[in-house]
Scaffold this active site. Sequence first.
Site, PDB file in Angstrom:
ATOM      1  N   VAL A   1      28.262  87.236  42.891  1.00 54.15           N
ATOM      2  CA  VAL A   1      29.629  87.587  43.558  1.00 54.15           C
ATOM      3  C   VAL A   1      30.857  87.010  44.667  1.00 54.15           C
ATOM      4  O   VAL A   1      31.712  87.115  44.335  1.00 54.15           O
ATOM      5  CB  VAL A   1      29.145  88.282  44.735  1.00 54.15           C
ATOM      6  N   CYS A   2      30.123  85.065  44.776  1.00 52.53           N
ATOM      7  CA  CYS A   2      31.291  84.790  45.606  1.00 52.53           C
ATOM      8  C   CYS A   2      31.962  83.850  44.774  1.00 52.53           C
ATOM      9  O   CYS A   2      33.046  84.052  45.499  1.00 52.53           O
ATOM     10  CB  CYS A   2      30.184  83.328  46.396  1.00 52.53           C
ATOM     11  N   PRO A   3      32.185  83.686  43.403  1.00 55.29           N
ATOM     12  CA  PRO A   3      33.007  83.477  42.632  1.00 55.29           C
ATOM     13  C   PRO A   3      34.494  84.325  42.710  1.00 55.29           C
ATOM     14  O   PRO A   3      35.515  84.548  42.038  1.00 55.29           O
ATOM     15  CB  PRO A   3      32.408  82.445  41.167  1.00 55.29           C
ATOM     16  N   GLU A  31      34.900  86.601  44.533  1.00 59.21           N
ATOM     17  CA  GLU A  31      35.988  86.715  45.946  1.00 59.21           C
ATOM     18  C   GLU A  31      37.246  85.496  45.915  1.00 59.21           C
ATOM     19  O   GLU A  31      38.410  85.662  45.980  1.00 59.21           O
ATOM     20  CB  GLU A  31      35.390  86.336  46.928  1.00 59.21           C
ATOM     21  N   ILE A  32      36.215  84.049  45.532  1.00 58.25           N
ATOM     22  CA  ILE A  32      36.969  83.215  46.133  1.00 58.25           C
ATOM     23  C   ILE A  32      38.330  82.650  44.951  1.00 58.25           C
ATOM     24  O   ILE A  32      39.674  82.457  45.541  1.00 58.25           O
ATOM     25  CB  ILE A  32      35.763  81.777  45.848  1.00 58.25           C
TER      26      ILE A  32
END
Length: 198
Positions: free
Chosen positions: A50-52, A54-55
């Site tokens: 999920v992190c990429p 968002e970033i």
Amino acid sequence: MASGNAQIGKSAPDFTATAVVDGAFKEIKLSDYRGKYVVLFFYPLDFTFVCPTEIIAFSDHAEDFRKLGCEVLGVSVDSQFTHLAWINTPRKEGGLGPLNIPLLADVTKSLSQNYGVLKNDEGIAYRGLFIIDAKGVLRQITVNDLPVGRSVDEALRLVQAFQYTDEHGEVCPAGWKPGSDTIKPNVDDSKEYFSKHN
């Protein structure tokens, strides 16, 4: 989740951290951004799922934030070296590619602890998002559990709403967007809004 020192309406906890900015390491201090709004977001780990999303979304909208006099800073408990490796990994392979925002290293976990987003049992940060105004005052806090990403559009809307209230002294109703009606915050004048919208 750790209890931290970040409180709405109080000065945001200052920090100094090493970040990856334009492919190089740079020391960043929150106090360097005084005079601008800051969106500070924490994410669990580099090289995850999920992190990429968002970033990259925050990076792709960095100019939209800058037009509002706002900078975006991402933070995880990974080192600056891991951040750089992830940035150097192509997006089609789960990497970030070049970014328009700094990624800060919080290997000591002090930022995550201080902002109250540290997931103690795993030593990673929850998905915390903090909006800090131009005077360094914390205006908004949201914290998501690990599996759900955040909305960049909502973060932009919140910055716009806080800036509007700062400038005009009126308050913003639910779902307010620039150009929408606001409310005069007193019993008599607020009736103008309510009579129009109910």
